[in-house]
Scaffold this motif. Structure first.
Motif, PDB file in Angstrom:
ATOM      1  N   VAL A 186       0.830  -1.204   0.000  1.00  0.00           N
ATOM      2  CA  VAL A 186       0.000   0.000   0.000  1.00  0.00           C
ATOM      3  C   VAL A 186       0.858   1.246   0.000  1.00  0.00           C
ATOM      4  O   VAL A 186       0.524   2.248  -0.635  1.00  0.00           O
ATOM      5  CB  VAL A 186      -0.934   0.018   1.219  1.00  0.00           C
ATOM      6  N   ASN A 187       2.010   1.205   0.714  1.00  0.00           N
ATOM      7  CA  ASN A 187       2.825   2.415   0.853  1.00  0.00           C
ATOM      8  C   ASN A 187       3.344   2.912  -0.493  1.00  0.00           C
ATOM      9  O   ASN A 187       3.620   4.090  -0.655  1.00  0.00           O
ATOM     10  CB  ASN A 187       3.977   2.180   1.833  1.00  0.00           C
ATOM     11  N   THR A 201      -5.243  -0.775   6.960  1.00  0.00           N
ATOM     12  CA  THR A 201      -3.796  -0.563   6.998  1.00  0.00           C
ATOM     13  C   THR A 201      -3.302  -0.356   8.422  1.00  0.00           C
ATOM     14  O   THR A 201      -2.246  -0.846   8.795  1.00  0.00           O
ATOM     15  CB  THR A 201      -3.431   0.652   6.140  1.00  0.00           C
ATOM     16  N   THR A 240       1.061   5.614   6.175  1.00  0.00           N
ATOM     17  CA  THR A 240       0.296   5.229   4.997  1.00  0.00           C
ATOM     18  C   THR A 240      -1.185   5.547   5.177  1.00  0.00           C
ATOM     19  O   THR A 240      -1.838   6.054   4.257  1.00  0.00           O
ATOM     20  CB  THR A 240       0.483   3.738   4.724  1.00  0.00           C
ATOM     21  N   LYS A 248      -1.705   9.143   4.683  1.00  0.00           N
ATOM     22  CA  LYS A 248      -1.654   9.493   3.257  1.00  0.00           C
ATOM     23  C   LYS A 248      -2.971   9.163   2.571  1.00  0.00           C
ATOM     24  O   LYS A 248      -3.441   9.917   1.723  1.00  0.00           O
ATOM     25  CB  LYS A 248      -0.527   8.711   2.579  1.00  0.00           C
ATOM     26  N   VAL A 306      -0.177   4.035  -2.734  1.00  0.00           N
ATOM     27  CA  VAL A 306      -0.936   5.198  -2.308  1.00  0.00           C
ATOM     28  C   VAL A 306      -0.364   6.478  -2.927  1.00  0.00           C
ATOM     29  O   VAL A 306      -1.105   7.404  -3.246  1.00  0.00           O
ATOM     30  CB  VAL A 306      -0.994   5.248  -0.765  1.00  0.00           C
ATOM     31  N   ASP A 307       0.953   6.485  -3.175  1.00  0.00           N
ATOM     32  CA  ASP A 307       1.535   7.644  -3.860  1.00  0.00           C
ATOM     33  C   ASP A 307       1.034   7.735  -5.291  1.00  0.00           C
ATOM     34  O   ASP A 307       0.724   8.824  -5.795  1.00  0.00           O
ATOM     35  CB  ASP A 307       3.056   7.550  -3.844  1.00  0.00           C
ATOM     36  N   GLU A 332       5.184   3.191  10.035  1.00  0.00           N
ATOM     37  CA  GLU A 332       4.992   3.215   8.587  1.00  0.00           C
ATOM     38  C   GLU A 332       3.520   3.058   8.211  1.00  0.00           C
ATOM     39  O   GLU A 332       3.006   3.769   7.338  1.00  0.00           O
ATOM     40  CB  GLU A 332       5.813   2.095   7.947  1.00  0.00           C
ATOM     41  N   SER A 333       2.824   2.157   8.916  1.00  0.00           N
ATOM     42  CA  SER A 333       1.415   1.962   8.574  1.00  0.00           C
ATOM     43  C   SER A 333       0.596   3.188   8.951  1.00  0.00           C
ATOM     44  O   SER A 333      -0.357   3.549   8.263  1.00  0.00           O
ATOM     45  CB  SER A 333       0.868   0.728   9.277  1.00  0.00           C
TER      46      SER A 333
END
Lengths: 179, 95, 107
Positions: free
Chosen positions: B57-58, C55, C66, C69, B61-62, C62-63
């Motif tokens: 996801v990281n 998430t 995310t 974001k 998502v960008d 980090e999660s």
């Protein structure tokens, strides 16, 4: 609708009366977004972020905050934060209404599109912008046109959607910006 | 949970096919633009769901954020371009 | 927690379906914008809430970043969605399209 209205009668702000508060506020907003998007907290990335945010904030702080008076700004922001849950609630109710219209078998009999014209009591540009965006965000109504003097043209999809305008939403927006 | 995200993505793609009908056969240019805008906002959701599927996801998502910005700018630019065209009006009359 | 995620996903799917069906069913361009612009925005809000909750479940820095974001996408869409809708309406008005009304159909 926002940019043209803002450009039209932005207050004359010569260089010497520009205060430091809009610059700092722009810098902190930009730096927060930088931290969120980069996600690395070592020295190199943070220093790069500080440098670029300083440059961008210096160049464009008068674009983000056009009015030069800053004394009531925190109170305004707090009242704006309190406005958001009410707006979300309204958006959710109106969404369910449009969803019902969409799946109704005899939808053509129910809808009755029309353009509503009214004049708002709000004066300042930022409150007109907030009010127009709130109207567009509420399903069933779209802002077609806003003049600088507060003349609104709103396209409503049926009678119940257009009836509560301007009404309560205008009063709440006016209360945020204390008009 | 992975299966659920997979079915969600497949269903979302089918719904995007429905919007594609309006983008292909819309009577005016502006109708096509509405269809393309709807597809774009669904793609933003689909990208995040794909990220959940692949457990990355990281990264996705960008991509989704950049896609949302591109969608917005595309709609703004095309509507500013088409509002000067007079043949929007004629296309209605010809129908 | 998983049940909440599933509920939000299904709600988002219902809103997205409503937006697409509305684009096909409504009679003219102005009324088509109502489901297109706003039901999609709400569907995106529901889906992103589900994704952010899923998430954050295994909690770490980090999660959390995310998830924030993902919520930034929602904020961005809530700011730009009305502007994009207004840009399309403005283009239609300047091109001179008349809105569809009940009375014209009766003539």
């Amino acid at each position: 609708m926002g940019s043209s209205a803002l450009k039209h009668n932005s207050p004359k702000s010569p260089r010497q009366t520009r205060s430091i508060a809009p610059f700092l506020l722009t810098f902190f907003i930009l730096f927060g977004i930088w931290l969120l998007l980069s996600g690395r907290f070592d020295g190199l990335h943070i220093s790069l972020g500080v440098i670029s945010c300083l440059i961008v904030a210096f160049l464009s702080s008068d674009l983000l905050f056009t009015s030069s008076e800053t004394k009531g700004m925190t109170v305004t922001w707090l009242r704006f934060l309190r406005y958001i849950p009410w707006l979300l609630h309204q958006v959710f109710l109106a969404n369910i209404h449009v969803l019902y219209l969409t799946f109704h078998p005899r939808m053509m009999d129910l809808i009755d599109p029309e353009i509503i014209r009214f004049r708002s009591k709000l004066k300042s540009n930022i409150s007109l912008l907030t009010f127009a965006n709130s109207i567009t965000l509420t399903p069933g109504t779209i802002t077609v046109y806003v003049s600088v003097y507060g003349d609104f043209q709103v396209h409503a999809i049926d009678k119940p959607s257009g009836r509560p305008l301007p009404g309560e939403m205008e009063e709440r927006v006016g209360r945020i910006f204390s008009e | 949970m992975d299966n659920l995200f997979l079915y969600f993505g497949i269903f979302l793609s089918l719904i995007m096919g429905l919007s594609l009908y309006r983008a292909l056969f819309g009577p005016t240019v502006l109708d096509r633009m509405v269809g393309v805008n709807a597809i774009g906002s669904k793609t933003t959701a689909l990208l995040v769901v794909i990220g959940l599927l692949y457990h990355r996801v990281n990264m996705f998502v960008d991509i989704a954020l950049a896609y949302a910005m591109l969608n917005f700018i595309a709609v703004l630019a095309s509507s500013r371009y088409f509002q000067k065209k007079k043949n929007l009006h004629e296309e209605i009359g010809r129908k | 927690m998983n049940i909440i995620v599933i509920i939000f996903l299904v709600l988002g799917l219902i809103f997205f379906t409503g937006g697409s069906v509305g684009i096909i069913r409504f009679p003219d361009f102005y009324s088509r914008l109502h489901p297109a612009g706003k039901l999609d925005t709400t569907g995106l809000l529901m889906t992103m809430l589900a994704a952010a909750l899923y998430t954050i479940q295994d909690f770490s820095t980090e999660s959390l970043l995310t998830g924030l974001k993902i919520m930034l996408i929602v904020v961005f869409v809530f700011i730009t969605g009305p502007t994009a809708t207004h840009a399309i309406v403005d283009a239609g008005i300047r091109a001179g399209l008349r809105p569809w009304t009940k009375k014209e159909k009766a003539d």
